[in-house]
Design a protein around this motif. Structure first.
Motif, mmCIF file in Angstrom:
data_model
loop_
_atom_site.group_PDB
_atom_site.id
_atom_site.type_symbol
_atom_site.label_atom_id
_atom_site.label_comp_id
_atom_site.label_asym_id
_atom_site.label_seq_id
_atom_site.Cartn_x
_atom_site.Cartn_y
_atom_site.Cartn_z
ATOM 1 N N ARG A 128 0.728 -1.252 -0.155
ATOM 2 C CA ARG A 128 0.109 -0.022 0.023
ATOM 3 C C ARG A 128 0.604 1.125 -0.138
ATOM 4 N NH1 ARG A 128 -2.794 -2.413 4.501
ATOM 5 N NH2 ARG A 128 -4.340 -4.054 3.421
ATOM 6 N N ARG A 129 2.318 1.206 -0.273
ATOM 7 C CA ARG A 129 2.977 2.324 -0.403
ATOM 8 C C ARG A 129 3.195 2.853 -1.803
ATOM 9 N NH1 ARG A 129 3.916 4.344 4.811
ATOM 10 N NH2 ARG A 129 3.988 2.487 6.304
ATOM 11 N N PRO A 130 3.176 4.141 -2.109
ATOM 12 C CA PRO A 130 3.195 4.613 -3.151
ATOM 13 C C PRO A 130 4.711 4.330 -3.992
ATOM 14 C CG PRO A 130 3.325 6.470 -1.845
ATOM 15 C CD PRO A 130 3.164 5.159 -1.076
ATOM 16 N N VAL A 131 4.744 4.143 -5.168
ATOM 17 C CA VAL A 131 5.890 3.674 -6.076
ATOM 18 C C VAL A 131 5.849 4.450 -7.387
ATOM 19 C CG1 VAL A 131 6.263 1.533 -5.056
ATOM 20 C CG2 VAL A 131 5.227 1.692 -7.026
ATOM 21 N N TYR A 132 6.811 4.685 -7.910
ATOM 22 C CA TYR A 132 7.280 5.506 -9.254
ATOM 23 C C TYR A 132 8.043 4.448 -10.338
ATOM 24 C CZ TYR A 132 5.221 9.194 -6.434
ATOM 25 O OH TYR A 132 4.478 10.004 -5.681
ATOM 26 N N VAL A 133 7.190 4.191 -11.401
ATOM 27 C CA VAL A 133 8.089 3.223 -12.104
ATOM 28 C C VAL A 133 8.604 4.007 -13.320
ATOM 29 C CG1 VAL A 133 7.611 1.027 -13.468
ATOM 30 C CG2 VAL A 133 6.315 1.315 -11.366
ATOM 31 N N GLN A 134 9.764 4.002 -13.446
ATOM 32 C CA GLN A 134 10.403 4.356 -14.669
ATOM 33 C C GLN A 134 10.252 3.531 -15.805
ATOM 34 O OE1 GLN A 134 14.504 5.401 -14.192
ATOM 35 N NE2 GLN A 134 14.968 6.086 -16.141
ATOM 36 N N LEU A 135 9.928 4.260 -16.925
ATOM 37 C CA LEU A 135 9.450 3.425 -18.177
ATOM 38 C C LEU A 135 10.261 3.947 -19.322
ATOM 39 C CD1 LEU A 135 5.510 3.194 -17.915
ATOM 40 C CD2 LEU A 135 7.054 1.443 -17.377
ATOM 41 N N GLN A 136 10.842 3.027 -20.353
ATOM 42 C CA GLN A 136 11.591 3.716 -21.162
ATOM 43 C C GLN A 136 10.817 2.884 -22.590
ATOM 44 O OE1 GLN A 136 15.628 2.168 -21.213
ATOM 45 N NE2 GLN A 136 15.167 0.089 -22.144
ATOM 46 N N PRO A 137 10.912 3.560 -23.718
ATOM 47 C CA PRO A 137 10.334 3.016 -24.924
ATOM 48 C C PRO A 137 11.037 1.921 -25.398
ATOM 49 C CG PRO A 137 11.584 5.274 -25.359
ATOM 50 C CD PRO A 137 11.445 4.940 -23.745
ATOM 51 N N LEU A 138 10.522 0.994 -26.003
ATOM 52 C CA LEU A 138 11.062 -0.073 -26.983
ATOM 53 C C LEU A 138 11.151 0.156 -28.185
ATOM 54 C CD1 LEU A 138 9.527 -3.177 -24.593
ATOM 55 C CD2 LEU A 138 11.772 -2.102 -24.579
ATOM 56 N N PRO A 139 11.728 -0.609 -29.049
ATOM 57 C CA PRO A 139 11.611 -0.444 -30.511
ATOM 58 C C PRO A 139 10.155 -0.726 -31.053
ATOM 59 C CG PRO A 139 13.667 -1.530 -29.979
ATOM 60 C CD PRO A 139 12.872 -1.366 -28.756
ATOM 61 N N THR A 140 9.361 -1.647 -30.409
ATOM 62 C CA THR A 140 8.178 -2.023 -30.706
ATOM 63 C C THR A 140 7.053 -0.876 -30.548
ATOM 64 O OG1 THR A 140 7.385 -2.787 -28.661
ATOM 65 C CG2 THR A 140 8.373 -4.274 -30.198
ATOM 66 N N GLY A 141 7.333 0.414 -29.841
ATOM 67 C CA GLY A 141 6.538 1.556 -29.695
ATOM 68 C C GLY A 141 5.960 1.300 -27.981
ATOM 69 N N GLU A 142 6.205 0.161 -27.631
ATOM 70 C CA GLU A 142 5.638 -0.053 -26.236
ATOM 71 C C GLU A 142 6.563 0.235 -25.254
ATOM 72 O OE1 GLU A 142 5.094 -4.246 -26.312
ATOM 73 O OE2 GLU A 142 3.259 -3.928 -27.785
ATOM 74 N N TYR A 143 6.311 0.473 -23.816
ATOM 75 C CA TYR A 143 7.104 0.965 -22.893
ATOM 76 C C TYR A 143 7.469 -0.358 -21.909
ATOM 77 C CZ TYR A 143 7.438 5.852 -24.065
ATOM 78 O OH TYR A 143 7.323 7.052 -24.726
ATOM 79 N N ALA A 144 8.718 -0.194 -21.247
ATOM 80 C CA ALA A 144 8.973 -1.280 -20.264
ATOM 81 C C ALA A 144 9.505 -0.853 -19.262
ATOM 82 C CB ALA A 144 10.106 -2.287 -20.905
ATOM 83 N N ALA A 145 9.505 -1.361 -18.167
ATOM 84 C CA ALA A 145 10.043 -0.931 -16.717
ATOM 85 C C ALA A 145 11.661 -0.937 -16.643
ATOM 86 C CB ALA A 145 9.201 -1.490 -15.542
ATOM 87 N N VAL A 146 11.950 -0.108 -16.132
ATOM 88 C CA VAL A 146 13.611 -0.188 -15.874
ATOM 89 C C VAL A 146 13.977 0.185 -14.544
ATOM 90 C CG1 VAL A 146 14.389 0.348 -18.235
ATOM 91 C CG2 VAL A 146 14.140 2.290 -16.644
ATOM 92 N N ALA A 147 13.248 0.818 -13.714
ATOM 93 C CA ALA A 147 13.518 1.026 -12.255
ATOM 94 C C ALA A 147 12.206 1.254 -11.605
ATOM 95 C CB ALA A 147 14.474 2.228 -12.079
ATOM 96 N N ILE A 148 12.384 1.216 -10.294
ATOM 97 C CA ILE A 148 11.024 1.380 -9.390
ATOM 98 C C ILE A 148 11.654 2.239 -8.241
ATOM 99 C CG2 ILE A 148 9.164 0.371 -7.814
ATOM 100 C CD1 ILE A 148 9.742 -2.354 -9.369
ATOM 101 N N TYR A 149 11.038 3.411 -7.842
ATOM 102 C CA TYR A 149 11.500 4.045 -6.814
ATOM 103 C C TYR A 149 10.482 4.582 -5.808
ATOM 104 C CZ TYR A 149 14.916 5.588 -10.474
ATOM 105 O OH TYR A 149 15.823 5.597 -11.463
ATOM 106 N N PRO A 150 10.715 4.710 -4.640
ATOM 107 C CA PRO A 150 9.791 4.959 -3.477
ATOM 108 C C PRO A 150 9.435 6.323 -3.555
ATOM 109 C CG PRO A 150 12.090 4.769 -2.542
ATOM 110 C CD PRO A 150 12.061 4.648 -3.996
#
Length: 186
Positions: free
Chosen positions: A87-109
């Motif tokens: 139940r704690r907030p997190v911030y997920v860093q997403l980077q674009p992939l060549p397919t145009g979708e985004y993937a997670a690279v890091a999770i921050y508190p």
């Protein structure tokens, strides 16, 4: 026996209070609607890959339950000093992939200060934490389907992953702007 007069507001005063209460409710509803449109207009659009978890809800004409690829992430992406807690907030860093979708690279508190220009942050919270990974929620796990589109989408969602377009506003609010099946591989 003498009766004391009881205080009752004048009808005009009562009418003003009722009008003020109704006006406050109307303003609140308008602000909620405007906030939704503002997220779509000012937000950065990204695409996430997902699968439909409960397509049975669509046969009732309601919604599609979604399970994003960024909903279950490995623990090695955690960048906090303390252990992640439910139940704690997190911030997920997403980077674009060549397919145009985004993937997670890091999770921050806490919201990260500096990111590469092509990366975005999606705010969520920890639903579950175990030794190997984290289960995250974003408030985007339900997609309410337009009328008469549910059955077709449910049929396709049972056998194919989906692409979900999301708009993330500069102030952190996100909303789904569209759902479509992945194009067939050639």
């Amino acid at each position: 026996m003498r009766h004391l007069p009881t205080f009752s507001p004048a009808p005009e005063r009562r009418r003003r209070w009722v009008l003020l209460a109704v006006a406050a409710q109307v303003v609140f509803i308008l602000l909620v609607a405007v906030a939704g449109y503002a997220v779509s207009h000012y937000g950065q659009r990204i695409t996430l890959r997902t699968t439909a978890v409960d397509t049975g809800a669509l046969t009732r004409g309601d919604y599609l339950s979604l399970n994003y690829d960024v909903s279950q992430l490995p623990r090695r992406l955690w960048r906090g000093d303390a252990e992640p807690r439910r139940r704690r907030p997190v911030y997920v860093q997403l980077q674009p992939l060549p397919t145009g979708e985004y993937a997670a690279v890091a999770i921050y508190p806490a919201e990260p200060a500096a990111l590469p220009a092509s990366h975005v942050v999606l705010r969520g919270w920890v639903a579950n934490a175990w030794r190997q990974g984290l289960q995250l929620r974003y408030g985007l796990e339900r997609y309410y389907v337009p009328e008469n589109a549910g059955r077709l989408l449910a049929r396709r969602a049972r056998r194919e992953p989906l692409r979900v377009q999301i708009s993330i506003a500069p102030w952190g609010q996100a909303r789904i702007t569209g759902v479509e099946p992945l194009p067939a591989a050639r």
